[in-house]
Design an enzyme around this catalytic site. Structure first.
Site, PDB file in Angstrom:
ATOM      1  N   LYS A  72       0.848  -1.201   0.000  1.00  0.00           N
ATOM      2  CA  LYS A  72       0.000   0.000   0.000  1.00  0.00           C
ATOM      3  C   LYS A  72       0.881   1.249   0.000  1.00  0.00           C
ATOM      4  O   LYS A  72       1.895   1.298   0.708  1.00  0.00           O
ATOM      5  CB  LYS A  72      -0.894  -0.038   1.248  1.00  0.00           C
ATOM      6  CG  LYS A  72      -1.963   1.038   1.320  1.00  0.00           C
ATOM      7  CD  LYS A  72      -2.858   0.813   2.541  1.00  0.00           C
ATOM      8  CE  LYS A  72      -3.992   1.817   2.657  1.00  0.00           C
ATOM      9  NZ  LYS A  72      -4.890   1.533   3.799  1.00  0.00           N
ATOM     10  N   SER A 147      -9.687   1.515   3.045  1.00  0.00           N
ATOM     11  CA  SER A 147      -8.862   2.296   2.152  1.00  0.00           C
ATOM     12  C   SER A 147      -7.798   1.495   1.400  1.00  0.00           C
ATOM     13  O   SER A 147      -7.229   2.016   0.446  1.00  0.00           O
ATOM     14  CB  SER A 147      -8.173   3.399   2.948  1.00  0.00           C
ATOM     15  OG  SER A 147      -7.289   2.846   3.908  1.00  0.00           O
ATOM     16  N   SER A 171      -9.676  -0.805   7.211  1.00  0.00           N
ATOM     17  CA  SER A 171      -9.182  -0.648   5.841  1.00  0.00           C
ATOM     18  C   SER A 171      -8.516  -1.862   5.220  1.00  0.00           C
ATOM     19  O   SER A 171      -8.256  -1.849   4.011  1.00  0.00           O
ATOM     20  CB  SER A 171      -8.211   0.515   5.775  1.00  0.00           C
ATOM     21  OG  SER A 171      -8.930   1.704   5.662  1.00  0.00           O
TER      22      SER A 171
HETATM   23  N1  GLN Z   1     -13.094   3.829   6.559  1.00  0.00           N
HETATM   24  C1  GLN Z   1     -12.412   4.219   7.745  1.00  0.00           C
HETATM   25  C2  GLN Z   1     -12.002   5.667   7.647  1.00  0.00           C
HETATM   26  O1  GLN Z   1     -12.238   6.263   6.666  1.00  0.00           O
HETATM   27  C3  GLN Z   1     -11.233   3.336   8.002  1.00  0.00           C
HETATM   28  C4  GLN Z   1     -10.049   3.711   7.224  1.00  0.00           C
HETATM   29  C5  GLN Z   1      -8.829   2.919   7.587  1.00  0.00           C
HETATM   30  O2  GLN Z   1      -8.909   1.885   8.234  1.00  0.00           O
HETATM   31  N2  GLN Z   1      -7.687   3.470   7.185  1.00  0.00           N
HETATM   32  O3  GLN Z   1     -11.456   6.224   8.556  1.00  0.00           O
END
Ligand code: GLN
Length: 489
Positions: A72, A147, A171
């Protein structure tokens, strides 16, 4: 994944061949999926050639020799840009590797590229990226989840067997569910965060996305372990990973990982996450998981976590608050891009840079977080969120004193349609209700593929079920997950 490493170690196939094939697949899928921000053909080929040379010279090549992996793009990598999918970091190249990346490389894995994500990890769809949205390998009209969208799409499309993600509120698990693969978040501190670009430091963990629980466990085995560069990192069951992986040359397969008996194991279905807010496909998948666990002799009971009603609000206050502080470093002064250098004074340049180069969702979080931390509102929002977090953690700890793992759907349903959540971010936030629990409490959690949707328009799309375990008992959780995976097979 382990079969690739074994073949490379034994010389049945070269690292050069396995890596070239993955690069070809990555390039072929790119136009449709947009899973990668950078594909590093030259770097990956030379890393693979170096492994082949070591083998030819009779030197050890590592337990993941020649395994192509994707990383990532919020994890630092030497020699490759790390952008966090933000225009503010366009062109930034880190002078060091994240600890997890360095450990994967020294185990013989080869990084073929950096994957797309929601800017700085902020999102659940992969659409908040300065490099365009990632698309779902099962249906390009749908999101890959976020994400860690690119990592999930790359593994889901069969480009690589394993990818690194990050997981602040789900994410790694949510995109894994949307793409039909396994996603894992370790106990807080289980993997070093050195080189992971901070979003919300008390929630952030490096996550793993793989095709099977055993692959994830094997990769954890080479990356886990405390790191002097991350004071929050800890040693988790160092001996446990190999057993959870079920193999490793010469190791006796673990009975549970091999798909054995779950007699004596207890699972708790979270009542509050088994009805309202979850679609019929997610609930059918949960029922299938329950039946599979029972078919292996496990006892499945209901547990109640009343605090889940506040989980999403609590998570988004804390995440935004920490983000507003963490992202202050992107000022145009130290890293990446600068806008308006001709203006008078540092403050104006910072404003111009941040105004022009952060995306909408990132700005929204910074505003929300700054507000929650502001003098007049600190106690009302941030202070209260911390109390809710504590209460929820106590509820979860108490439940996990009675059962070995909590069971929930990973997401409200299959992958969202593209743009479905763009106009109303709150409708995206609520989809994190099941995953954010483990980030708030700090324990490990894993999403395992569990059936496919049958609803109109979504038929055949993958679904995932989540197991949440006791903090520090990551290997034990992975053994249970491997048993569930086997029971579902
Ligand atoms: N969807 C969650 C957020 O937007 C989790 C994102 C993540 O785990 N980086 O914060």
């Amino acid at each position: 994944m382990r079969a690739i490493a074994e073949s490379v170690a034994q010389g049945r196939v070269s690292a050069t061949e396995t890596v070239a094939a993955a690069l070809d697949r990555a390039e072929a899928a790119q136009a449709e999926l947009n899973a990668f921000i950078v594909i590093d053909r030259a770097g990956a080929e030379s890393a693979a050639a170096a492994i082949d040379e070591r083998r030819a010279a009779g030197l050890p090549v590592g337990p993941l020799a020649g395994v192509p992996v994707a990383v990532k793009d919020n994890l630092a990598t030497v020699g490759l840009p790390t952008t966090a999918a933000s225009r503010i970091l366009a062109g930034y190249v880190s002078p060091f590797d994240a600890t997890v990346v360095a450990r994967l490389k020294s185990a013989g894995a080869v990084v073929i590229g950096k994957t797309n994500l929601d800017e700085f990890g902020m999102g659940s769809t992969g659409e908040n990226s300065a490099f365009g949205p990632t698309r779902n390998p099962h249906d390009p009209g749908r999101v890959a989840g976020g994400s860690s969208s690119g990592s999930a799409a790359a593994v889901g499309a069969g480009v690589v067997p394993l990818a690194l993600g990050s997981d602040t509120g789900g994410s790694s698990r949510l995109p894994a569910a949307f793409c039909g693969i396994v996603g894992f978040k370790p106990t807080y501190g289980g993997l070093s965060r050195y080189g992971l670009f901070s979003y919300a430091s008390s929630l952030d963990q490096v996550g793993l996305l793989g095709r099977s629980v055993a692959d994830v466990a094997a990769a954890l085995g080479v990356m886990a372990g405390s790191d002097p560069r991350d004071a929050t990192s800890v040693d988790l069951e160092p001996a446990g990973w190999a057993a959870a992986a079920g193999a490793g040359p010469g190791a006796a397969p673990d009975p549970v990982a091999a798909g054995g008996d779950l007699t004596g194991a207890r699972f708790g279905v979270v009542e509050e996450l088994a009805g309202e807010g979850f679609g019929p496909d997610a609930l059918a998948s949960l029922a299938a998981a329950r039946a599979a666990l029972e078919s292996r002799g496990a006892e499945v009971v209901e547990v109640s976590l009343p605090g889940t009603a506040l989980a999403v609000a609590c998570y988004y206050v804390i995440a935004a608050a920490e983000a507003s502080s963490n992202l202050a470093r992107y000022s145009g002064m130290l890293y990446g891009q600068r806008v308006g250098a001709e203006r008078e004074g540092q403050e104006l340049v910072m404003r111009a840079t941040r105004g022009a180069l952060f995306g909408r969702e990132v700005k929204r979080r910074i505003l929300l977080g700054s507000f929650a931390l502001s003098a007049g509102y600190y106690d009302a929002y941030y202070g209260r969120a911390l109390k809710v977090r504590q209460r929820l953690t106590r509820e979860m700890d108490a439940a996990l004193g009675r059962v070995d793992a909590l069971v929930t759907p990973t997401a409200p349903g299959p992958a969202y349609a593209s743009d479905e959540k763009t106009a109303d971010p709150l409708s995206m936030y609520v989809g994190d209700v099941a995953t954010c629990l483990a980030n708030l409490s700090g324990g490990p959690a894993v999403s395992v593929p569990c059936g496919t949707a049958v609803g109109a328009g979504v038929r055949g799309l993958p679904l995932g079920v989540q197991l949440i375990g006791r903090a520090g008992a990551d290997a034990a959780l992975l053994r249970l997950a491997a048993a569930l995976e086997a029971a579902l097979a």
